[in-house]
Design an enzyme around this catalytic site. Structure first.
Site, PDB file in Angstrom:
ATOM      1  N   PHE A  26      49.794  33.380  49.484  1.00  0.00           N
ATOM      2  CA  PHE A  26      48.777  33.439  48.354  1.00  0.00           C
ATOM      3  C   PHE A  26      49.381  32.749  47.158  1.00  0.00           C
ATOM      4  O   PHE A  26      50.465  32.948  46.754  1.00  0.00           O
ATOM      5  CB  PHE A  26      48.728  35.060  47.918  1.00  0.00           C
ATOM      6  CG  PHE A  26      47.345  35.132  46.947  1.00  0.00           C
ATOM      7  CD1 PHE A  26      46.082  34.830  47.470  1.00  0.00           C
ATOM      8  CD2 PHE A  26      47.636  35.249  45.684  1.00  0.00           C
ATOM      9  CE1 PHE A  26      45.092  35.325  46.447  1.00  0.00           C
ATOM     10  CE2 PHE A  26      46.543  35.342  44.620  1.00  0.00           C
ATOM     11  CZ  PHE A  26      45.164  35.190  45.094  1.00  0.00           C
ATOM     12  N   SER A  53      46.394  43.304  38.327  1.00  0.00           N
ATOM     13  CA  SER A  53      45.825  42.625  37.443  1.00  0.00           C
ATOM     14  C   SER A  53      45.565  43.478  35.897  1.00  0.00           C
ATOM     15  O   SER A  53      45.345  44.682  36.594  1.00  0.00           O
ATOM     16  CB  SER A  53      44.448  41.744  37.647  1.00  0.00           C
ATOM     17  OG  SER A  53      44.679  40.610  38.587  1.00  0.00           O
ATOM     18  N   GLU A  99      54.453  39.344  46.748  1.00  0.00           N
ATOM     19  CA  GLU A  99      54.989  39.248  48.061  1.00  0.00           C
ATOM     20  C   GLU A  99      56.265  38.537  48.147  1.00  0.00           C
ATOM     21  O   GLU A  99      56.508  37.389  47.469  1.00  0.00           O
ATOM     22  CB  GLU A  99      54.024  38.397  49.085  1.00  0.00           C
ATOM     23  CG  GLU A  99      52.789  39.325  49.267  1.00  0.00           C
ATOM     24  CD  GLU A  99      51.822  39.040  48.345  1.00  0.00           C
ATOM     25  OE1 GLU A  99      50.388  39.004  48.702  1.00  0.00           O
ATOM     26  OE2 GLU A  99      51.864  38.574  47.069  1.00  0.00           O
ATOM     27  N   GLU A 112      40.423  37.144  41.365  1.00  0.00           N
ATOM     28  CA  GLU A 112      41.314  36.176  41.167  1.00  0.00           C
ATOM     29  C   GLU A 112      41.572  35.972  39.765  1.00  0.00           C
ATOM     30  O   GLU A 112      41.195  35.179  38.945  1.00  0.00           O
ATOM     31  CB  GLU A 112      40.896  35.067  41.686  1.00  0.00           C
ATOM     32  CG  GLU A 112      41.289  34.903  43.450  1.00  0.00           C
ATOM     33  CD  GLU A 112      40.259  35.510  44.134  1.00  0.00           C
ATOM     34  OE1 GLU A 112      40.494  35.787  45.285  1.00  0.00           O
ATOM     35  OE2 GLU A 112      39.286  35.682  43.634  1.00  0.00           O
ATOM     36  N   SER A 113      42.150  36.881  38.887  1.00  0.00           N
ATOM     37  CA  SER A 113      42.787  37.054  37.518  1.00  0.00           C
ATOM     38  C   SER A 113      41.653  37.398  36.537  1.00  0.00           C
ATOM     39  O   SER A 113      41.033  38.330  36.657  1.00  0.00           O
ATOM     40  CB  SER A 113      43.000  35.531  37.173  1.00  0.00           C
ATOM     41  OG  SER A 113      44.260  35.183  37.960  1.00  0.00           O
ATOM     42  N   CYS A 134      43.352  32.277  40.081  1.00  0.00           N
ATOM     43  CA  CYS A 134      44.494  32.054  40.976  1.00  0.00           C
ATOM     44  C   CYS A 134      44.183  31.638  42.513  1.00  0.00           C
ATOM     45  O   CYS A 134      42.861  31.594  42.661  1.00  0.00           O
ATOM     46  CB  CYS A 134      45.557  32.942  41.153  1.00  0.00           C
ATOM     47  SG  CYS A 134      44.816  34.851  41.486  1.00  0.00           S
ATOM     48  N   HIS A 146      49.397  39.126  35.695  1.00  0.00           N
ATOM     49  CA  HIS A 146      48.791  39.088  37.000  1.00  0.00           C
ATOM     50  C   HIS A 146      49.844  39.098  37.838  1.00  0.00           C
ATOM     51  O   HIS A 146      50.898  38.257  37.655  1.00  0.00           O
ATOM     52  CB  HIS A 146      47.855  37.975  37.313  1.00  0.00           C
ATOM     53  CG  HIS A 146      46.394  37.945  36.518  1.00  0.00           C
ATOM     54  ND1 HIS A 146      45.467  38.896  36.609  1.00  0.00           N
ATOM     55  CD2 HIS A 146      46.154  37.326  35.216  1.00  0.00           C
ATOM     56  CE1 HIS A 146      44.566  38.750  35.588  1.00  0.00           C
ATOM     57  NE2 HIS A 146      45.028  37.654  34.854  1.00  0.00           N
ATOM     58  N   PHE A 203      45.282  45.761  43.727  1.00  0.00           N
ATOM     59  CA  PHE A 203      44.537  45.289  45.096  1.00  0.00           C
ATOM     60  C   PHE A 203      45.196  46.050  46.378  1.00  0.00           C
ATOM     61  O   PHE A 203      46.559  46.576  46.230  1.00  0.00           O
ATOM     62  CB  PHE A 203      44.756  43.702  44.927  1.00  0.00           C
ATOM     63  CG  PHE A 203      44.069  43.051  43.992  1.00  0.00           C
ATOM     64  CD1 PHE A 203      42.735  42.967  44.110  1.00  0.00           C
ATOM     65  CD2 PHE A 203      44.449  42.956  42.735  1.00  0.00           C
ATOM     66  CE1 PHE A 203      41.998  42.245  43.062  1.00  0.00           C
ATOM     67  CE2 PHE A 203      43.919  42.102  41.609  1.00  0.00           C
ATOM     68  CZ  PHE A 203      42.570  41.986  41.814  1.00  0.00           C
TER      69      PHE A 203
END
Length: 344
Positions: free
Chosen positions: A6, A243, A260, A75-76, A90, A256, A237
């Protein structure tokens, strides 16, 4: 998601508009009292969703106050003020595809674009980015084609560093030069401490909503202490990632996290003024995430803030590796500094 992982590094777009004063004010005891906010906040949610659909993201949580509306995205983040919009995404989102529809919607509200600023760091997986984000040159061409001709103060620059994985891409354009006394701080962090990153993973089948799990992460990581007076809208998530948008009067902050291992990343952004305790905020951010590499971009009307960045971070073991300075006619001075822990 890219095949290899990601993409945490965000693309950030800030659009300012002018027209009839979008803020309705009245005088009370010699002071301006906020009576109501209009302008871009009159954009209906369906219109915002259509813009976000073009970008390829959605709203997952939202909160607002008298000054602006804040949206946590898949995404953000998105922030909507009466006279400006900040959208940060992102992954493999196509952020710049929001420019034309946002200008279109603003025009129907009687507002015209007065300035634009686009920034981003180095992508971790650049080969996975779709058009128009395949290169900074392509992004600049797309922006130039999307903007009205009246934005004459234009400049694009890539600010380098001695850290190969970090450089700062900046494009600005404006109809006029109007530099305020507030400044923007944008922080990008990579190679997060494994124990710190591990706090942003959810337990399998935890039975919690994204909002509930997000609040747990905010408390467990100490994020709530970064801006203690802010109203926090957070989201976790599944199976990992986090976030947060913070609202404090007319100021915002946002975090954010992509935790991983192998491509861990976290970002922090806020606006501040000269009297704010920037050093305390920087220290808190570094202590929460304990990154191996950290870049800090400050955008302001003067250079004075840049020295406060190094003095805050170096006592924590983050050595400054490089510092680049550039002047943007529509924005002011951008100072871009990179730091890494002394073991690197």
């Amino acid at each position: 998601m890219a095949v290899s992982g990601f993409e945490g590094f965000e693309k950030r777009l800030e659009l300012h508009f002018f027209g009839d004063d979008p803020t309705v004010m009245d005088q009370l005891d010699g002071h301006k009292k906020n009576k109501g906010l209009l302008g871009l906040r009159l954009l209906d949610f369906d219109s915002l969703q259509l813009v976000l659909r073009a970008v390829q993201c959605t709203v997952v949580s939202a909160v607002g106050n008298h000054y602006f509306d804040s949206y946590v995205l898949s995404e953000s983040s998105l922030f909507v003020y009466p006279g400006k919009i900040i959208i940060k995404t992102c992954g493999t989102t196509q952020l710049l595809k929001s420019v034309r529809p946002l200008i279109h919607h603003a025009r129907h509200l009687g507002l015209s674009l007065s300035s634009v600023r686009y920034t981003r760091g180095n992508f971790i997986f650049p080969e996975s980015q779709p058009f128009p984000h395949t290169s900074f040159k392509e992004e600049v061409v797309y922006l130039e084609d999307s903007l009205p001709k009246g934005l004459r103060f234009r400049k694009a620059s890539v600010m380098p560093s001695k850290t190969l994985t970090h450089s700062w891409h900046v494009f600005t354009a404006s109809t006029d030069i109007d530099l305020g006394d507030v400044f923007t701080i944008e922080i990008c962090m990579t190679e997060l401490d494994k124990a710190s990153a591990g706090k942003f993973f959810r337990r399998p089948a935890d039975g919690k909503s994204g909002d509930s799990a997000g609040k747990d992460m905010t408390e467990a990581t100490g994020i709530g202490s970064i801006s203690p007076s802010a109203l926090i809208c957070d989201f976790a998530f599944d199976p990992c990632g986090y976030s947060m948008n913070g609202i404090d009067g007319d100021r915002y902050s946002t975090i954010h996290v992509t935790p991983e291992d192998g491509y861990s990343y976290a970002s922090f952004e806020t606006v501040a003024s000269r009297g704010d305790d920037v050093a305390r905020v920087l220290k808190k951010v570094a202590q929460v995430f304990r990154p191996a590499t950290m870049s800090v971009s400050t955008t302001s009307a003067s250079r004075e803030v840049w020295g406060r960045v190094a003095s805050a971070l170096e006592p924590l073991g983050l050595k400054r590796r490089s510092c680049a300075v550039d002047e943007f006619p529509a924005t002011g001075t951008v100072v871009y500094q990179t730091f890494s822990n002394r073991r690197k």
